[in-house]
Scaffold this motif. Structure first.
Motif, mmCIF file in Angstrom:
data_model
loop_
_atom_site.group_PDB
_atom_site.id
_atom_site.type_symbol
_atom_site.label_atom_id
_atom_site.label_comp_id
_atom_site.label_asym_id
_atom_site.label_seq_id
_atom_site.Cartn_x
_atom_site.Cartn_y
_atom_site.Cartn_z
ATOM 1 N N UNK A 1 -36.988 41.155 -13.097
ATOM 2 C CA UNK A 1 -36.274 42.443 -13.124
ATOM 3 C C UNK A 1 -34.887 42.315 -13.733
ATOM 4 N N UNK A 2 -34.382 43.428 -14.245
ATOM 5 C CA UNK A 2 -33.063 43.446 -14.895
ATOM 6 C C UNK A 2 -31.961 42.916 -13.980
ATOM 7 N N UNK A 3 -32.070 43.188 -12.677
ATOM 8 C CA UNK A 3 -31.012 42.813 -11.746
ATOM 9 C C UNK A 3 -30.864 41.290 -11.642
ATOM 10 N N UNK A 4 -31.905 40.540 -12.009
ATOM 11 C CA UNK A 4 -31.866 39.073 -11.895
ATOM 12 C C UNK A 4 -31.741 38.346 -13.221
ATOM 13 N N UNK A 5 -32.051 39.013 -14.324
ATOM 14 C CA UNK A 5 -32.261 38.292 -15.579
ATOM 15 C C UNK A 5 -31.007 37.581 -16.087
ATOM 16 N N UNK A 6 -29.827 38.191 -15.974
ATOM 17 C CA UNK A 6 -28.608 37.539 -16.487
ATOM 18 C C UNK A 6 -28.287 36.292 -15.675
ATOM 19 N N UNK A 7 -28.436 36.387 -14.351
ATOM 20 C CA UNK A 7 -28.171 35.218 -13.505
ATOM 21 C C UNK A 7 -29.126 34.075 -13.852
ATOM 22 N N UNK A 8 -30.373 34.390 -14.129
ATOM 23 C CA UNK A 8 -31.337 33.343 -14.471
ATOM 24 C C UNK A 8 -31.102 32.783 -15.871
ATOM 25 N N UNK A 9 -30.578 33.598 -16.770
ATOM 26 C CA UNK A 9 -30.202 33.075 -18.084
ATOM 27 C C UNK A 9 -29.109 32.017 -17.949
ATOM 28 N N UNK B 1 -23.073 38.615 -24.370
ATOM 29 C CA UNK B 1 -23.458 39.610 -25.376
ATOM 30 C C UNK B 1 -24.730 40.339 -24.935
ATOM 31 N N UNK B 2 -25.705 39.580 -24.439
ATOM 32 C CA UNK B 2 -26.944 40.188 -23.943
ATOM 33 C C UNK B 2 -26.670 41.113 -22.757
ATOM 34 N N UNK B 3 -25.785 40.671 -21.870
ATOM 35 C CA UNK B 3 -25.446 41.470 -20.693
ATOM 36 C C UNK B 3 -24.799 42.781 -21.107
ATOM 37 N N UNK B 4 -23.876 42.719 -22.067
ATOM 38 C CA UNK B 4 -23.213 43.935 -22.541
ATOM 39 C C UNK B 4 -24.205 44.881 -23.210
ATOM 40 N N UNK B 5 -25.160 44.326 -23.955
ATOM 41 C CA UNK B 5 -26.142 45.155 -24.652
ATOM 42 C C UNK B 5 -27.017 45.925 -23.668
ATOM 43 N N UNK B 6 -27.277 45.340 -22.504
ATOM 44 C CA UNK B 6 -28.165 45.972 -21.525
ATOM 45 C C UNK B 6 -27.628 47.307 -21.017
ATOM 46 N N UNK C 1 -33.558 40.909 -22.916
ATOM 47 C CA UNK C 1 -33.009 39.748 -22.194
ATOM 48 C C UNK C 1 -34.135 38.929 -21.567
ATOM 49 N N UNK C 2 -35.163 39.603 -21.052
ATOM 50 C CA UNK C 2 -36.293 38.900 -20.451
ATOM 51 C C UNK C 2 -37.046 38.067 -21.489
ATOM 52 N N UNK C 3 -37.188 38.599 -22.687
ATOM 53 C CA UNK C 3 -37.869 37.861 -23.755
ATOM 54 C C UNK C 3 -37.097 36.588 -24.082
ATOM 55 N N UNK C 4 -35.769 36.702 -24.115
ATOM 56 C CA UNK C 4 -34.935 35.525 -24.402
ATOM 57 C C UNK C 4 -35.062 34.499 -23.278
ATOM 58 N N UNK C 5 -35.031 34.973 -22.023
ATOM 59 C CA UNK C 5 -35.180 34.082 -20.871
ATOM 60 C C UNK C 5 -36.534 33.376 -20.909
ATOM 61 N N UNK C 6 -37.599 34.132 -21.116
ATOM 62 C CA UNK C 6 -38.941 33.554 -21.140
ATOM 63 C C UNK C 6 -39.080 32.524 -22.242
ATOM 64 N N UNK C 7 -38.531 32.815 -23.411
ATOM 65 C CA UNK C 7 -38.633 31.892 -24.535
ATOM 66 C C UNK C 7 -37.878 30.591 -24.271
ATOM 67 N N UNK C 8 -36.647 30.703 -23.761
ATOM 68 C CA UNK C 8 -35.822 29.516 -23.548
ATOM 69 C C UNK C 8 -36.414 28.606 -22.470
ATOM 70 N N UNK C 9 -36.851 29.180 -21.354
ATOM 71 C CA UNK C 9 -37.379 28.358 -20.259
ATOM 72 C C UNK C 9 -38.725 27.762 -20.644
ATOM 73 N N UNK C 10 -39.569 28.539 -21.314
ATOM 74 C CA UNK C 10 -40.872 28.022 -21.733
ATOM 75 C C UNK C 10 -40.709 26.892 -22.730
ATOM 76 N N UNK C 11 -39.773 27.025 -23.668
ATOM 77 C CA UNK C 11 -39.524 25.951 -24.631
ATOM 78 C C UNK C 11 -39.039 24.687 -23.925
ATOM 79 N N UNK C 12 -38.148 24.830 -22.951
ATOM 80 C CA UNK C 12 -37.613 23.669 -22.234
ATOM 81 C C UNK C 12 -38.712 22.927 -21.486
#
Length: 499
Positions: free
Chosen positions: A335-343, A356-361, A371-382
């Protein structure tokens, strides 16, 4: 290359490292804190509020570390604190030691008990914190609890862990070792993996009482938070579980004495076990050299519940237990409420990029889930590497209702375990109405529910919207003659196999 720079269970030394160019910008922290020298404050718990900074101080995009370097290393403790990854440290001296050019790189370890064949999302923070140390020029160690896994850590548990047989333990150890090698090895720096069974297997009970037990005091042991909770519970705590903190504590003694490892990290629920180790080092080894402990917060959602559980159970890090597609989808649904903290906590993106992502939201025109797409991509790649991420994105795009991507049965088969499925004979599929088939396949409980969704434009067959209530399945709809995919909305899907 990654495996060659690392060593595993049989190694008795840790190689000096020279880190490659950092994979993300790191803030350069100045040394403003004087080391604490009083032994009375050595075990003081220093806690931090997890306030995120949006500061735009200069960043280093490329830094190289060397043991002989006289340039200050980026201060990993400051970085962890800034990103909400710092709960407590045993001494402020750890902060200054992190970037003091006159101090050799720290040797840092995190323990993982082999309670399952794979690590899960709750373990990921430990690997991420190790990776931050690695990226800042320190040496990292993964410790697999081949011995402690036979006992079971009572921390955070209301019941004693079930006993595992030797074959299961070996299988679990091999699975966890593989994950650590894959993730830490991708950092481009040397790493080490130990198994604590190597030094516990020959220790007798009398040896344990003489070497460890005589230095432990029952009062402080009972005062540990994890023990107190179990003592107050109806089930109580066994002597076996009570001894766990001494086993983990002695691990730190052994690694400090034999391998020069001077920092142990763990989740906040490991504070008692970690300080048991620093206390034993001080008592048993009578050393003036410092041993430090560092804890990070547990991974929680905004409502205080654990992050890392889905409706189907734990979010595993092994692709054999949870596909990269399903792993990616889990983070895509944050959810949006968690995504920045998890990033901030689960990725290595710079804080400026996250800001920048937080401001765009909050701005008009923001595309939902960016933001979720960015989070999913970064964690999955790691966790799963570039190939795992490509597979996850390909599957996500292919199964997106309305997508123009042509479905391939080979792709569907690879992710079929992550999607509900059923098998029906060809005469129960071909020629049948989509409404009837969606009920037979379990996508809907009744025809009336299916018809309501169809009228709302929410039923898809092979990603194409079904608009006609009388639409029947044709031979051309069956992919490669092997099956098809029905969807209700964006998330509910079922694979229909031709039996």
């Amino acid at each position: 290359m990654a495996y060659a720079t690392g060593t595993t269970l049989a190694s008795r030394s840790i190689f000096p490292i020279c880190s490659r160019t950092f994979l993300s910008p790191l803030r350069v922290a100045s040394l403003l804190v004087s080391p604490e020298k009083s032994s009375s404050t050595f075990f003081r718990r220093v806690q931090f509020h997890h306030l995120f900074s949006a500061s735009t101080t200069p960043l280093l995009s490329s830094v190289k570390c060397s043991i002989q370097s006289t340039v200050s290393r980026p201060n990993v403790v400051d970085i962890l604190e800034e990103r909400g990854l710092l709960e407590s440290i045993t001494s402020e001296s750890l902060r200054s030691a992190c970037s003091d050019p006159s101090v050799a790189p720290l040797k840092v370890y995190c323990g993982f008990d082999p309670t399952a064949e794979s690590l899960h999302l709750g373990n990921l923070l430990g690997i991420i914190v190790l990776s931050w140390f690695q990226r800042c020029g320190h040496q990292v160690v993964g410790l697999i609890g081949g011995a402690t896994g036979r006992v079971g850590d009572p921390s955070g548990k209301s019941l004693e862990r079930p006993e595992l047989d030797a074959d299961t333990l070996e299988k679990n150890i091999a699975g966890i070792k593989k994950i650590i090698i894959k993730i830490l090895g991708s950092g481009g720096s040397s790493y080490v993996i130990f198994n604590n069974y190597d030094w516990w297997k020959d220790m007798t009970m009398l040896d344990f009482l003489k070497k460890v037990g005589r230095f432990a005091r029952v009062g402080p042991m009972l005062a540990k938070e994890s023990v107190k909770k179990r003592l107050e519970s109806e089930q109580g705590i066994s002597y076996t579980e009570l001894s766990y903190q001494l086993l983990q504590g002695y691990d730190f003694v052994h690694l400090f004495d034999k391998e020069g490892i001077n920092v142990q990290i763990g989740g906040s629920d490991q504070w008692g076990n970690i300080t048991a180790g620093t206390d034993l080092i001080r008592k048993i080894l009578q050393t003036e050299e410092a041993a430090y402990g560092l804890t990070f917060p547990l991974l929680l959602k905004n409502d205080g519940t654990k992050f890392g559980k889905s409706e189907d159970g734990a979010i595993w890090l092994s692709p054999s237990m949870l596909s990269p597609y399903k792993f990616y989808q889990y983070f895509f649904s944050v959810p949006d409420v968690d995504v920045i903290r998890f990033l901030k906590t689960l990725t290595f993106l710079s804080l400026d990029e996250i800001k920048i992502l937080e401001d765009q939201m909050s701005k008009p025109g923001y595309v939902p889930n960016t933001a979720q797409i960015k989070l999913a991509a970064e964690v999955t790649r790691f966790v799963h590497g570039e190939e795992g991420l490509k597979e996850a994105i390909k599957a996500t795009e292919a199964l997106r209702p309305g997508a123009e991507t042509k479905l391939e049965w080979n792709l569907i088969e690879r992710i079929a375990e992550d999607i509900p499925s059923c098998s029906l004979p060809i005469d129960r599929v071909s020629g049948f109405s989509v409404v009837d088939l969606s009920v037979s396949a379990g996508l809907f409980e009744s025809k009336s529910a299916a018809k309501r969704m169809l009228k709302q434009g929410g039923i898809y067959m092979n990603n194409a919207r079904v608009d006609d209530e009388n639409k029947r399945v044709e031979e051309a709809d069956i992919i490669d003659g092997k099956g098809l995919v029905l969807s209700s909305g964006k998330k509910n899907k079922v694979v229909v196999r031709i039996s």
